[in-house]
Design an enzyme around this catalytic site. Structure first.
Site, PDB file in Angstrom:
ATOM      1  N   GLY A 118      37.481  33.416  43.871  1.00 25.76           N
ATOM      2  CA  GLY A 118      36.276  33.969  44.455  1.00 25.76           C
ATOM      3  C   GLY A 118      35.274  34.354  43.385  1.00 25.76           C
ATOM      4  N   SER A 119      33.979  34.294  43.715  1.00 27.76           N
ATOM      5  CA  SER A 119      32.952  34.774  42.796  1.00 27.76           C
ATOM      6  C   SER A 119      32.910  36.301  42.836  1.00 27.76           C
ATOM      7  CB  SER A 119      31.595  34.188  43.169  1.00 27.76           C
ATOM      8  OG  SER A 119      31.575  32.809  42.912  1.00 27.76           O
ATOM      9  N   GLY A 120      32.101  36.865  41.935  1.00 29.45           N
ATOM     10  CA  GLY A 120      31.975  38.309  41.876  1.00 29.45           C
ATOM     11  C   GLY A 120      32.736  38.913  40.704  1.00 29.45           C
ATOM     12  N   HIS A 121      33.461  38.059  39.963  1.00 30.88           N
ATOM     13  CA  HIS A 121      34.242  38.530  38.816  1.00 30.88           C
ATOM     14  C   HIS A 121      33.643  38.072  37.491  1.00 30.88           C
ATOM     15  CE1 HIS A 121      37.113  39.586  41.855  1.00 30.88           C
ATOM     16  NE2 HIS A 121      37.327  38.325  42.191  1.00 30.88           N
ATOM     17  N   LYS A 174      44.923  32.761  39.759  1.00 26.64           N
ATOM     18  CA  LYS A 174      45.273  34.178  39.929  1.00 26.64           C
ATOM     19  C   LYS A 174      46.077  34.324  41.223  1.00 26.64           C
ATOM     20  CE  LYS A 174      40.986  35.853  39.767  1.00 26.64           C
ATOM     21  NZ  LYS A 174      40.313  34.540  39.859  1.00 26.64           N
ATOM     22  N   ASP A 229      44.006  31.569  47.052  1.00 30.39           N
ATOM     23  CA  ASP A 229      43.840  30.771  45.827  1.00 30.39           C
ATOM     24  C   ASP A 229      45.048  29.868  45.610  1.00 30.39           C
ATOM     25  OD1 ASP A 229      41.640  32.408  45.597  1.00 30.39           O
ATOM     26  OD2 ASP A 229      42.017  33.008  43.531  1.00 30.39           O
ATOM     27  N   HIS A 288      39.124  43.331  43.805  1.00 34.38           N
ATOM     28  CA  HIS A 288      38.320  43.202  45.027  1.00 34.38           C
ATOM     29  C   HIS A 288      38.235  44.549  45.731  1.00 34.38           C
ATOM     30  CE1 HIS A 288      40.604  39.484  44.300  1.00 34.38           C
ATOM     31  NE2 HIS A 288      39.441  38.914  44.494  1.00 34.38           N
TER      32      HIS A 288
END
Lengths: 333, 333
Positions: free
Chosen positions: A54-57, A105, A110, A219
């Site tokens: 996921g994006s945001g990291h 991860k 994922d 998250h």
């Protein structure tokens, strides 16, 4: 919700496009489906490294695409696994005939989607091995995971495995090394504030003005416990104790000490925390051989930090020091 | 106030100590009085570069101490000018006989204290020249400044002047170049949130949930106007328009485009903003030759960003690309 965005549904696409323009010397960006590939991929005879999630990291993972690290990154929507389709596209784009390593991860979505992509790649004759990172000691099983979560140790796996691939190691050698790094890395984080996912528009959880969440995930998943406001040194101890016990780390060990910001914490606080962590390790006779301090795997604008320890051996030190040229990590070249 | 700190009065000292431990290969840290010096200083025959100012803007300035950039940094208390004493100590520590350049952001306290330190250094036989950066187009005169404020352009001055000193330029040559970089750099910032100075314990200003401050300073000083929530592209345009008009920048110009995070803004937003800025420049026939995106001069945990344009010439490009090895900027070596 206050953010520097246009349409919440287009955040990742527009950001990745900007990333591609800013770093055209390092990467090329494909938008259908979204993935980021090293500018000179595929490299004949070299094992290709693909990671994603996921994006945001950010800067994870696109910030680690380049010489000596990843060959491709696959960003999903914010805090959402990428689908198999872009993972497959990235895998094909970096296959130089020596096979592809997926660094994943440990989150259920994922793991599933990388597995599906690997099966599809196999049908195209591409050999894929996967390494699942699970360095977070905070909780076993969580909202999105069976087993431990993969967090900041992933950055170290990507750097060290990337250097091994660059020097010409085989797929099995690179994969075994990545597993060894993961097996010797332990992390734990804390949060002072929540973060706001753009398409949700509201904080991902609530944390009172006098509460700190110990063992938070990247998250905002719950951790071990909530505590009141405490001095930084005590907070560092709360993260370090379970890390040190878990492997365990002990006298004479050589380590890489990684203090990671969750995105919204000033650097002045990260170095202040580093000071205490370094002090505790010295007291225990553990030798800090290498360090990394900064925002390397984040949870949007969350205020907080994580600490990661990696038990080093000579080969890991050599590969950590090897040249790397990516947007977020760059040295020696 | 939620922060990863111990005693608010010891934040800078403890953080700088941690910085010194994490980067012992690059710097040595002196705590009485507080300054950070390049590990191999003084370097005989090389012009020494010293910068400094209030803390809270990290990685500025300590993060830029090392090969090819600064020889020393002098961090004051958070958002407070360092006194002449540590500036003098840093100046002496880096004097290799070729003189010392002070790079000073244009705030009244900084300018005064660096001047006093320069006078004291002169009594010790050290030749000092000072360059005062004032790249912020947002406001003329402000709470802490006569004239324009020195902001993100300072990072570019430090990099380019540092490379010139490293290749052996004289004090006058390095100082003239630093002035040329400053004269060709223009910046403007915005904030979505305020920040909390540790020893104050409360937000430095108030900004409603639907307000954005355009033209903010790096200490939360007021800007040009407050606007409501707007799309990122419109915000970028609001920053770029006054920048482009001011120098002015026009068709055929080559620029470095620098999108800087104020500390609490996720990278995904900075790259999204970069995309729009790059687009606007292309439309105007301005060529983006180099870029920098990330948290390079911050205001603690403030959410916001600034945009800086530097009009490049061949010499600046060569010096920008030259090797640098510091905690926060590192390439080519």
């Amino acid at each position: 919700m206050k953010k520097i965005i246009n349409d919440p549904k287009r955040v990742v696409e527009e950001s990745v496009a900007g990333f591609g323009r800013a770093h055209a010397d390092l990467v090329r960006v494909e938008l259908e489906p979204v993935h980021v590939v090293r500018a000179d991929a595929p490299i004949a005879g070299k094992v290709g490294l693909v990671s994603g999630g996921g994006s945001g990291h950010e800067p994870l993972h696109a910030g680690y695409v380049g010489f000596g690290m990843l060959d491709a990154a696959v960003p999903g929507a914010v805090f959402t696994s990428p689908t198999p389709d872009p993972i497959l596209a990235a895998t094909k784009a970096v296959d130089g005939g020596a096979g592809v390593l997926h660094i994943v991860k440990n989150y259920t979505g994922d793991v599933l989607n990388f597995e599906t992509a690997a099966e599809l790649a196999a049908m195209d004759g591409i050999t894929v091995r996967a390494v699942v990172t699970d360095d977070d000691v905070a909780v076993k099983d969580s909202l999105y995971t069976a087993g431990r979560r993969g967090v900041a140790g992933t950055v170290l796996v990507e750097k060290i495995a990337g250097a091994a691939a660059e020097r010409g190691d085989s797929l099995d050698e690179v994969a075994d090394l990545a597993e060894r790094v993961n097996a010797n890395a332990r992390s734990m984080g804390l949060a002072l504030t929540a973060c706001v996912v753009p398409h949700a528009g509201e904080p991902s959880f609530d944390l009172a003005e006098d509460e700190i969440e110990i063992g938070i995930g990247i998250h905002g998943e719950p951790g071990r416990e909530r505590v009141g406001l405490e001095p930084a040194d005590r907070l560092v101890d709360r993260l370090l104790e379970p890390i040190l016990e878990d492997l365990p780390f002990g006298e004479g060990d050589r380590v890489l000490l990684f203090v990671n910001g969750m995105g919204g914490t000033p650097q002045v606080e990260l170095y202040l925390a580093y000071r205490r962590a370094d002090e505790v390790l010295r007291e225990r006779g553990i030798s800090v051989e290498r360090s990394l301090v900064g925002n390397y795997i984040t949870a949007l604008e969350m205020q907080g930090m994580s600490i990661t320890l990696l038990k080093l051996d000579d080969e890991m030190i050599e590969l950590w020091d090897a040249p790397v040229q990516t947007a977020a990590l760059r040295w020696g070249r």
